[in-house]
Write an enzyme that holds these catalytic residues in place. Structure first.
Site, PDB file in Angstrom:
ATOM      1  CG  ASP A 280      23.983 -14.807  93.341  1.00  0.00           C
ATOM      2  OD1 ASP A 280      24.758 -14.246  92.754  1.00  0.00           O
ATOM      3  OD2 ASP A 280      23.362 -15.636  93.978  1.00  0.00           O
TER       4      ASP A 280
HETATM    5  C1  BGC Z   1      26.758 -17.056  92.831  1.00  0.00           C
HETATM    6  C2  BGC Z   1      26.962 -16.195  93.556  1.00  0.00           C
HETATM    7  C3  BGC Z   1      28.544 -15.481  93.403  1.00  0.00           C
HETATM    8  C4  BGC Z   1      28.499 -14.783  92.256  1.00  0.00           C
HETATM    9  C5  BGC Z   1      29.608 -13.667  91.485  1.00  0.00           C
HETATM   10  C6  BGC Z   1      26.023 -15.819  91.878  1.00  0.00           C
HETATM   11  O1  BGC Z   1      26.451 -17.477  90.645  1.00  0.00           O
HETATM   12  O2  BGC Z   1      25.778 -17.314  93.701  1.00  0.00           O
HETATM   13  O3  BGC Z   1      27.612 -16.682  95.566  1.00  0.00           O
HETATM   14  O4  BGC Z   1      28.934 -14.248  94.636  1.00  0.00           O
HETATM   15  O5  BGC Z   1      27.955 -15.535  91.571  1.00  0.00           O
HETATM   16  O6  BGC Z   1      30.373 -14.233  90.978  1.00  0.00           O
END
Ligand code: BGC
Length: 752
Positions: A280
């Site tokens: 993530d």
């Molecule tokens: C979130 C993810 C997301 C990623 C990209 C993160 O902060 O937890 O679910 O896909 O950002 O935007």
């Protein structure tokens, strides 16, 4: 030193001719180029224009792109922008390896569908799949070939703002919905130009953030991990899932990005997942904050050796992986395995044949936000609405009614219905409730709108929290006057778009501002109020739920929200949604969920008569306001002739449960027939109810349909205390019904 992983189970993504091409490519790649494939960056510059030389950050990333130092970009969207970025990478780098373009296509790209929690309330797997398919068609025409969805985190805590992104509290429903969404995004063949990689996220346990506070630690049992949290991931992984994203939280003291058990032992080795894992955002770096690694280099080491293939925005791999391999701390075979997994998806998508296939301005122009897609969005949206109350049968309204007072800031709000994570949905582009009503009624109907209460101004920015300016009540009088002079009041209450979603946890999930106060004042002057609740989560407001005779729970329904709500208000569509998550009565009940185990002193036993020493609250009942699976219709359904083909089942048999469902009302309607089980005693305690099947069926007025469910060993299997999956013989209850509370029960014995 760790050895590479060879997947042993399903080979859905393995194609021998592709593996050979990967072998060849790998043999030609330098160490730096291999590491490059593992880096993902957010594109925060306009690659269609000249790259500003004075911006070091931008310049460095452009250099990286040209040198083959980037495997994927996220947040670069649009045919033109993706084309330009792809060109930089493909034409300048030595091997010309194409980029993956990832984006959070969570509930639509530009045509916005209901938030996933709302869509799950439809329990309509065909529609859910169609919605994801449509989102993929749009996104893939705008250069995207990878979405970070579906989020399959089971959530029991509505304080956690991200419950809007999931399918609610149940692992079975969550698995089915996740699978439907994955199949919609990925289609039947990833090489088709309108299919994109799906991501099951977040591995694992993110939905259990303590206190519902986003990014917080989690702490739950192994039993919960295997029986509740992991099933959706396993289901998708075993059915051709392309990518998995790990999570921000730790589990048993190991941050997910560094968790070898989850990423390698389970996902890759046991379940045979052949796609790749992306971290993530910044989660590899965050292992330092967790106190799990001393610096970024150690973070990189933890991540790569535990099975995390791609690094989203930590720059840990970019900065340290070459050194870690050269120093011998990471076996190059481990690196090769991660590179292989990423290249595999690029080959499967057909990017090596045509890196620009997804960046087609003509298709983008034609498909994105097309009328056809908006029609599908409306269809999905109306099916996601849950009728919570219709005590006086006010609904459906006649289109000939002489006057309607439409009240509430949210009723005219064209942004709130888009919800959080609205892809490239234009701000303020949704059909508002007011617009939907106006478009539906006859020419003779007077529709008068008054704002009534105020709510937070939606600044449209993801980065900041909403502010709630004081409501001085100056809009009350006009709204009350309007209500007094109208036949019926439609009052919208709920949440702004950004009140739920990532980073939007709340300790108080009641209606903000003075919404409830105005509702009570209006009820005094006109009892015919239809409450339209728009929110990204279950909201707690007992006075509203008990004081209103008529309530529609409409979530954030997307682009066509107002039209879809009008379809239900005026009876063009008979509501069929069922809650995928319990609505609590009080914040202190959280977590409240239907599939809990029985305490040693359950209140529903002999001590239910007000005695103290049973599991209960002294100031509130145990049950939620509305139970899991609950939702009404404009017609009634009667369940009869519930039968099992056998009451004694041999472990290796398949038996059937059947029930007749009759529509006893005046209009056709869809019912979600739900099947639950209970394992009465086992080597490890089992929930009092577990959903194991459902079917959504259309039944005409007066018609009876027979619904059949197949039950076999798998239906009763669970992860036991000894760490194995098993079905144990013994006594079970099989239940069918219209929600998790209102069921008929038959006993079943299972023998070895
Ligand atoms: C979130 C993810 C997301 C990623 C990209 C993160 O902060 O937890 O679910 O896909 O950002 O935007």
């Amino acid at each position: 030193m760790l050895t590479p992983i060879v997947s042993n189970a399903q080979n859905v993504l393995i194609k021998p001719e592709i593996e050979k091409q990967i072998d060849d490519l790998l043999s030609r790649m330098t160490l730096e180029e291999k590491v490059g494939q593992l880096n993902q960056h957010s594109g925060s510059w306009d690659v269609t224009g000249p790259i500003p030389e004075d911006n070091e950050y931008v310049a460095e990333r452009a250099r990286l792109l040209k040198n083959g130092g980037v495997g994927s970009l996220l947040n670069v969207t649009g045919a033109e922008a993706t084309y330009a970025a792809q060109k930089l990478a493909v034409e300048n780098s030595r091997l010309g390896i194409p980029l993956l373009f990832g984006f959070d296509v969570i509930h639509g790209y530009k045509t916005i569908f209901p938030i996933p929690l709302g869509e799950a309330a439809s329990w309509d797997l065909d529609m859910i799949r169609k919605s994801a398919r449509t989102a993929a068609i749009e996104a893939s025409a705008a250069g995207i070939n990878w979405t970070f969805a579906p989020m399959v985190d089971v959530g029991r805590d509505p304080r956690w703002g991200r419950v809007m992104e999931g399918a609610g509290e149940d692992p079975y429903l969550g698995s089915q919905v996740g699978l439907a969404r994955m199949r919609g995004f990925q289609g039947n063949d990833l090489s088709e130009v309108n299919t994109i990689l799906a991501t099951a996220k977040h591995l694992a346990g993110y939905g259990f953030s303590e206190g519902g506070r986003d990014y917080n630690t989690v702490d739950f049992s192994r039993r919960t991990l295997h029986n509740i949290v992991l099933p959706p991931f396993k289901t998708l992984a075993e059915n051709g899932l392309a990518t998995v994203m790990n999570s921000f939280n730790d589990l048993n003291g190991i941050p997910a990005s560094g968790d070898r058990y989850l990423q390698t032992t389970l996902l890759k080795e046991k379940w045979g997942f052949n796609g790749f894992i992306v971290s993530d955002w910044g989660s590899i770096r965050q292992m330092i904050n967790h106190g799990y690694s001393k610096d970024l280099e150690q973070s990189a080491l933890h991540a790569i050796t535990s099975g995390n293939d791609m690094d989203m925005e930590s720059e840990a791999y970019q900065r340290h992986l070459v050194d870690l391999v050269e120093s011998g701390e990471v076996d190059v075979a481990v690196l090769d395995e991660s590179v292989r997994r990423i290249l595999r998806t690029k080959f499967l998508l057909g990017l090596f044949d045509d890196p620009y296939k997804y960046s087609d301005p003509e298709r983008e122009e034609k498909l994105v936000y097309s009328d056809e897609h908006r029609t599908i969005a409306r269809d999905v949206a109306k099916r996601s609405i849950v009728l919570l109350k219709n005590e006086k049968n006010i609904l459906p309204l006649s289109k000939e009614i002489s006057s309607i007072a439409v009240v509430g800031h949210l009723a005219a709000d064209k942004d709130a219905p888009l919800g959080n994570w609205r892809g490239r949905g234009e701000p303020n582009s949704a059909v508002s409730l007011l617009e939907g009503i106006k478009a539906a009624v006859s020419n003779n109907t007077k529709v008068n709108y008054t704002e009534g209460y105020t709510l937070a101004a939606n600044n449209g920015s993801f980065a900041f929290a909403l502010e709630y300016p004081e409501d001085d009540g100056s809009g009350f009088e006009a709204a009350i006057e309007n209500a007094k002079n109208s036949d019926v009041v439609v009052m919208a209450v709920g949440e702004e778009a950004l009140q739920s979603g990532e980073g939007r946890s709340l300790v108080d999930i009641s209606l903000k501002g003075r919404q409830l106060e105005l509702f009570k004042l209006i009820r005094e002057v006109n009892e015919n109020i239809v409450v339209v609740l728009m929110a990204g989560r279950p909201m707690i407001e007992p006075e509203l739920y008990e004081g209103a005779s008529t309530i529609l729970n409409t979530w954030h329904l997307g682009t066509e929200a107002g039209n879809a709500i009008a379809d239900v208000l005026f009876g063009d569509y008979n509501p069929s949604g069922k809650l995928p998550m319990s609505i609590p009565r009080a914040i202190g009940q959280i977590p409240v969920y239907y599939n809990h185990v029985s305490p040693g002193r359950p209140q529903t036993g002999p001590g239910d008569d007000g005695a103290v020493f049973w599991s209960h609250y002294n100031d509130e009942v145990n049950s939620p306001q509305f139970v899991f699976g609950y939702g009404l219709s404009y017609t009634d359904f009667e369940y009869s002739n519930f039968e099992l083909s056998k009451n004694l089942m041999n472990m290796d048999e398949t038996i059937t449960a059947r029930v007749d469902v009759t529509n006893t009302g005046e209009v056709p309607g869809e019912e979600v027939v739900q099947l639950y089980i209970r394992d009465h005693f086992a080597s490890s305690m089992r929930p009092v109810k577990e959903l194991k099947g459902f079917e959504k069926v259309l039944i005409n007025a007066g018609e009876t349909k027979t619904i059949t469910f197949k039950l076999d060993k798998k239906t009763f299997e669970f992860y036991a205390a000894d760490g194995t999956w098993k079905t144990e013989p013994g006594m079970f209850s099989i239940m069918v019904g219209t929600n998790s509370n209102d069921v008929q029960t038959l006993e079943l014995n299972i023998e070895r």
